[in-house]
Design a protein around this motif. Structure first.
Motif, mmCIF file in Angstrom:
data_model
loop_
_atom_site.group_PDB
_atom_site.id
_atom_site.type_symbol
_atom_site.label_atom_id
_atom_site.label_comp_id
_atom_site.label_asym_id
_atom_site.label_seq_id
_atom_site.Cartn_x
_atom_site.Cartn_y
_atom_site.Cartn_z
ATOM 1 N N LEU A 8 -1.471 -3.254 1.512
ATOM 2 C CA LEU A 8 -2.126 -2.448 0.489
ATOM 3 C C LEU A 8 -2.836 -1.245 1.122
ATOM 4 O O LEU A 8 -3.576 -1.387 2.095
ATOM 5 N N LYS A 9 -2.613 -0.059 0.558
ATOM 6 C CA LYS A 9 -3.230 1.170 1.047
ATOM 7 C C LYS A 9 -3.846 1.932 -0.124
ATOM 8 O O LYS A 9 -3.545 1.681 -1.290
ATOM 9 N N ALA A 10 -4.702 2.894 0.229
ATOM 10 C CA ALA A 10 -5.309 3.779 -0.764
ATOM 11 C C ALA A 10 -4.925 5.214 -0.454
ATOM 12 O O ALA A 10 -4.527 5.540 0.669
ATOM 13 N N ILE A 11 -5.041 6.075 -1.446
ATOM 14 C CA ILE A 11 -4.771 7.497 -1.270
ATOM 15 C C ILE A 11 -5.922 8.273 -1.910
ATOM 16 O O ILE A 11 -6.341 7.967 -3.031
ATOM 17 N N THR A 35 7.497 9.898 1.890
ATOM 18 C CA THR A 35 7.034 8.535 2.139
ATOM 19 C C THR A 35 8.094 7.532 1.720
ATOM 20 O O THR A 35 8.815 7.745 0.745
ATOM 21 N N ARG A 37 6.975 4.438 1.268
ATOM 22 C CA ARG A 37 6.118 3.408 0.669
ATOM 23 C C ARG A 37 6.472 3.228 -0.804
ATOM 24 O O ARG A 37 6.676 4.179 -1.539
ATOM 25 N N TRP A 40 2.235 -0.986 -5.173
ATOM 26 C CA TRP A 40 0.868 -0.641 -5.559
ATOM 27 C C TRP A 40 0.141 0.156 -4.481
ATOM 28 O O TRP A 40 0.237 -0.156 -3.296
ATOM 29 N N ILE A 41 -0.593 1.175 -4.923
ATOM 30 C CA ILE A 41 -1.549 1.886 -4.076
ATOM 31 C C ILE A 41 -2.835 2.036 -4.876
ATOM 32 O O ILE A 41 -2.810 2.114 -6.112
ATOM 33 N N ALA A 73 -5.422 2.278 -9.893
ATOM 34 C CA ALA A 73 -4.237 2.006 -9.067
ATOM 35 C C ALA A 73 -2.992 2.468 -9.807
ATOM 36 O O ALA A 73 -3.018 2.742 -11.005
ATOM 37 N N GLN A 75 1.697 2.412 -9.131
ATOM 38 C CA GLN A 75 2.812 1.995 -8.286
ATOM 39 C C GLN A 75 3.700 3.185 -7.947
ATOM 40 O O GLN A 75 4.109 3.931 -8.846
ATOM 41 N N TYR A 90 5.639 12.123 -5.159
ATOM 42 C CA TYR A 90 5.536 10.663 -5.178
ATOM 43 C C TYR A 90 5.484 10.248 -6.648
ATOM 44 O O TYR A 90 4.493 10.507 -7.328
ATOM 45 N N PHE A 112 -2.189 7.915 3.423
ATOM 46 C CA PHE A 112 -2.444 6.538 3.007
ATOM 47 C C PHE A 112 -3.360 5.889 4.040
ATOM 48 O O PHE A 112 -3.107 5.976 5.235
#
Length: 349
Positions: A8-11, A35, A37, A40-41, A73, A75, A90, A112
């Motif tokens: 799990l990552k955040a932006i 990316t 990836r 979920w972010i 959040a 996806q 993205y 991320f």
């Protein structure tokens, strides 16, 4: 044990855009790097006020927002090149806006970023719990509909595990299973895709201030350094033609890798092989080399060194001409133009 997936990552995004994403208004986030990836972010509203003029565009009031907080959040479902904006999009789905933002969270410079400190780990755990509460209920019908799809494409072990958990375990255990099963399914699909079309092994070789990208020994693109440009000094070229500029070598390499895998990198036209050979002769022009195309002698070029107080570099000189070239290909191109005009195009690569 941490209560959220390790992946799990955040932006971090400027507040108006972050809220627009979580409210389902903004469907994509645009960045200069691609990316791979997916899933979920966490959406983090940064402290920056540089985009505050966009609040009115989204119809969002400044009085209702929080900065320096994980607010929701979404996806990531895909990443594509957007020619209109000149960057990567993205694509985001299943947006969630938390009723209570998780405040006091500082973002990072990376696109991320993960939870490397206890405070952020606690915030990630709280956010993941909120995602569970919202998404499990909202997606329960979709999960039932997709059960048939999993039955058709997943290996037997995954299918059996799926049925066992759905029948016998609690909501929290089911959510834990879904994380596991999705990872297993993604790995299975990737393995099958590798059998059908293995990913290319792109090699980057350094040539002074230039880099060459090759696949199976064949050149597909080059990266050169333009010291005259203020910001975007790394130039991606195919067949001697510039196709992209960026501010770091890594981003230039990512551009080549991404477009080659997508099949959107221009193809290099087949050309006659060009070679240079050391003559072991040094005169007032410098080190002399012979220049050949298909083994046929075309002429001579000289490699000379020039120094200044800041750095040293090498430059090729053409026979009978004082013009300086940083790349032997450019020098050879001029030489072929002067001696055999029919080779003008073939020497460019």
């Amino acid at each position: 044990m941490q209560s959220y997936p390790e992946s799990l990552k955040a932006i971090s995004i400027h507040a108006p855009h972050a809220y627009a994403i979580c409210m389902g208004i903004k469907k994509a986030e645009y960045r200069s790097q691609p990316t791979d990836r997916r899933g979920w972010i966490l959406i983090h509203a940064s402290q920056s006020k540089d985009s505050d003029h966009c609040f009115a565009d989204y119809g969002i009031s400044k009085d209702t927002i929080k900065r320096g907080a994980i607010i929701g959040a979404a996806q990531i479902t895909n990443c594509t090149w957007d020619a209109e904006y000149g960057c990567y999009a993205y694509h985001l789905e299943s947006p969630i806006l938390f009723d209570q933002p998780i405040e006091g969270v500082k973002g990072c410079q990376a696109i991320f970023w993960g939870a490397t400190q206890p405070q952020k780990q606690a915030a990630f755990a709280q956010a993941w719990a909120l995602i569970d509460d919202i998404s499990i209920e909202a997606n329960s019908t979709e999960i039932q509909q997709r059960s048939g799809e999993i039955e058709e494409i997943a290996p037997l072990a995954i299918r059996g595990y799926h049925l066992e958990y759905e029948a016998q375990h609690s909501t929290e255990e089911k959510q834990g299973y879904r994380v596991f099963a999705q990872a297993e399914l993604n790995q299975y699909i990737e393995q099958q895709a590798q059998k059908i079309a293995p990913l290319p092994n792109i090699q980057f070789t350094s040539l002074d201030d230039n880099w060459e990208a090759t696949v199976d020994g064949l050149s597909i693109a080059t990266i050169s350094y333009d010291c005259e440009h203020l910001t975007q000094r790394y130039v991606v070229a195919v067949g001697g033609t510039e196709i992209h500029r960026t501010n770091t070598q890594t981003r230039a390499e990512n551009y080549i890798i991404w477009h080659y895998k997508q099949g959107t990198l221009p193809a290099v036209e087949e050309t006659e092989p060009c070679t240079i050979e050391d003559c072991n002769l040094i005169d007032n022009k410098g080190q002399q080399y012979t220049f050949r195309i298909n083994g046929q002698l075309i002429g001579y070029i000289w490699l000379t060194e020039t120094e200044d107080r800041w750095n040293n570099w090498r430059q090729f000189w053409i026979n009978g001409d004082g013009t300086e070239y940083k790349d032997w290909r450019e020098c050879g191109l001029k030489l072929a133009q002067l001696t055999r005009k029919d080779l003008y195009q073939t020497v460019a690569a």
